[in-house]
Enzyme design. Structure first.
Site, PDB file in Angstrom:
ATOM      1  N   HIS A  72       2.058  36.993  22.723  1.00  0.00           N
ATOM      2  CA  HIS A  72       3.302  36.377  23.214  1.00  0.00           C
ATOM      3  C   HIS A  72       4.174  35.816  22.084  1.00  0.00           C
ATOM      4  O   HIS A  72       5.348  35.505  22.310  1.00  0.00           O
ATOM      5  CB  HIS A  72       2.990  35.231  24.181  1.00  0.00           C
ATOM      6  CG  HIS A  72       2.372  35.671  25.468  1.00  0.00           C
ATOM      7  ND1 HIS A  72       2.892  36.674  26.240  1.00  0.00           N
ATOM      8  CD2 HIS A  72       1.248  35.220  26.117  1.00  0.00           C
ATOM      9  CE1 HIS A  72       2.123  36.842  27.317  1.00  0.00           C
ATOM     10  NE2 HIS A  72       1.130  35.979  27.262  1.00  0.00           N
ATOM     11  N   ALA A  73       3.621  35.651  20.900  1.00  0.00           N
ATOM     12  CA  ALA A  73       4.356  35.013  19.802  1.00  0.00           C
ATOM     13  C   ALA A  73       5.546  35.869  19.371  1.00  0.00           C
ATOM     14  O   ALA A  73       5.399  37.055  19.076  1.00  0.00           O
ATOM     15  CB  ALA A  73       3.427  34.768  18.620  1.00  0.00           C
TER      16      ALA A  73
END
Length: 486
Positions: A191-192
């Site tokens: 998700h980063a």
């Protein structure tokens, strides 16, 4: 963005509230899998070399390698960083290094230069500063149910990136002893984004490793498969314009406020841009309850065909295990047998010599994670799947929210059920029965099966529609930009 009921379930049921408990949970997830793999290795070695088992019992040598404790999470190397209360490693027999099936890899924090292959210098600096912030300052930048910080976060995230990168280096080395690796790392990374952390992720482990492989000429083309139940929006964002990295995600997504599923991204029409058009695909589930049959459809119709066409030099799997039956968030029904089948199908499609790295992502049931990763490891080791016959009943059970009927037992009891083809054949057979297709008996008379057919489950109908839509978008993008295949 609206808070999700699924993420709140982790807070309520799994002690992940974004406080001091959270680092303990990271360690617990790593050690549950590692404990299982150590036992698996011992069993495999004992089966191959019975004298190893006998000699160790006679000498009383059943102790494991020493381990260090670090409550920050991080990654596995030759020593495991774990909380002393997670597992009793004195129960794990020690395996002679000459007969080991797993080769421990040293793990070091990724360098700034490596991390900035995907992330901005500002993001790196902000993450590094968390090492010296006070508890109050850390609490101020935390996001409830989404991000937590402590003074070890930067080190843990750097170790996680370094662990996946080291696995890529190992499997692509000219004189490697194995082209397959598993990276047991926390925190996760998919998700980063380039410039900010998100969804328990701080640096994008898989994206950095893929970019590293390209930059260091370890691979010309990298295929990233993300089977975490949440969309890897960070990987897509970072690789969207890179024609050398193919990103394919199978995930749940819904943008409606009532049924919103984190992070709410990853649509069918997002196929990459400019020279990378056609190197990004999303198979989107708008429902929960997706199980072995639905994933087999996705692999047969989308994943394996895209993999074969792209012809990569390296495969990296963003291996979230939260689509498994019993996970606290996913509400889907994958069995360990299906994780074995999916892994095996990747190897069979690209050849047994293709370098492949399995990088741990999500998963919110430690013991279930261990079950699934053990199945994946067996596939990577070319070991047969030997499911206990008493487990067949368990594999037909789905979560209470699932819409799937109890119909898989006869599939699992066939001679060789652990292949994508077998699951797919069952799905086709079920569809024919649901349409009431007439069959001809040996006497030549047609009989109608309508009275005893099973209606196609809603999940299967939804899966077929989603897969068809993905294929249509995929074919269109190929026609408009075919050059990335070469």
């Amino acid at each position: 963005q609206p808070s999700s009921q699924e993420e709140e379930a982790v807070d309520h049921h799994h002690h992940d509230p974004g406080t001091s408990e959270a680092p303990y949970e990271n360690c617990k997830r790593i050690t549950a899998i590692h404990h299982r793999l150590l036992r698996l290795e011992y069993k495999l070695v004992s089966d191959m070399f019975p004298w190893v088992h006998t000699q160790q019992e006679e000498s009383g040598n059943t102790s494991s390698t020493s381990y260090t404790s670090n409550a920050a999470g991080g990654a596995l190397s030759h020593r495991l960083q774990h909380h002393p209360q997670d597992h009793d490693y004195s129960l794990v027999p020690k395996v002679n290094l000459r007969t080991r099936r797993f080769i421990p890899l040293a793990c070091h924090p990724a360098s700034r230069e490596t991390i900035e292959l995907c992330h901005t210098p500002e993001h790196y600096d902000k993450m590094k500063r968390t090492s010296i912030l006070s508890e109050k300052e850390l609490a101020d930048i935390a996001v409830p149910h989404d991000l937590y910080f402590n003074n070890w976060t930067f080190l843990a995230a750097s170790l996680a990136v370094g662990g996946v990168v080291e696995c890529v280096n190992a499997v692509t080395h000219e004189h490697t002893s194995s082209t397959r690796a598993i990276a047991l790392v926390r925190p996760p990374g998919h998700h980063a984004l380039r410039d900010r952390p998100m969804g328990f992720c701080y640096f994008n482990n898989v994206a950095v490793a893929a970019k590293h492989a390209i930059q260091t000429h370890r691979a010309r083309k990298v295929f990233v498969l993300d089977w975490d139940i949440h969309h890897g929006n960070g990987i897509q964002d970072i690789t969207y314009d890179d024609p050398n990295i193919f990103y394919l995600s199978i995930h749940r997504a819904s943008k409606s406020e009532k049924h919103w599923f984190y992070p709410g991204t990853g649509d069918h029409h997002e196929v990459g841009e400019e020279s990378a058009k056609g190197t990004n695909l999303n198979v989107v589930w708008g429902l929960g309850g997706m199980g072995d049959t639905e994933y087999a459809e996705a692999f047969r119709n989308v994943v394996l065909s895209a993999l074969e066409a792209f012809d990569p030099d390296l495969i990296i799997v963003a291996c979230g295990l939260d689509a498994a039956k019993g996970d606290l968030l996913g509400d889907c029904g994958l069995s360990p047998a299906m994780y074995y089948a999916m892994t095996n199908s990747l190897l069979n499609t690209c050849g047994q010599d293709i370098p492949i790295v399995i990088a741990q992502e999500g998963g919110y049931n430690p013991e279930l994670n261990a079950d699934c990763m053990e199945a994946i490891a067996l596939a990577l080791l070319n070991e047969p799947w030997k499911e206990d016959p008493t487990a067949y009943e368990e594999l037909t059970f789905w979560s209470s929210k699932s819409l799937l009927p109890q119909h898989t037992r006869h599939v699992l009891q066939t001679k060789n059920p652990y292949t994508i083809e077998r699951y797919y054949y069952h799905a086709e057979q079920e569809e024919e029965q649901s349409k009431g297709i007439a069959s001809t008996t040996t006497s030549g008379h047609a009989t109608n099966n309508h009275h005893n057919h099973t209606k196609v489950p809603r999940t299967r109908a939804h899966a077929l529609a989603s897969i068809k839509r993905t294929n249509q978008v995929f074919q269109k993008s190929i026609q408009s930009n075919p050059r990335f295949w070469y």
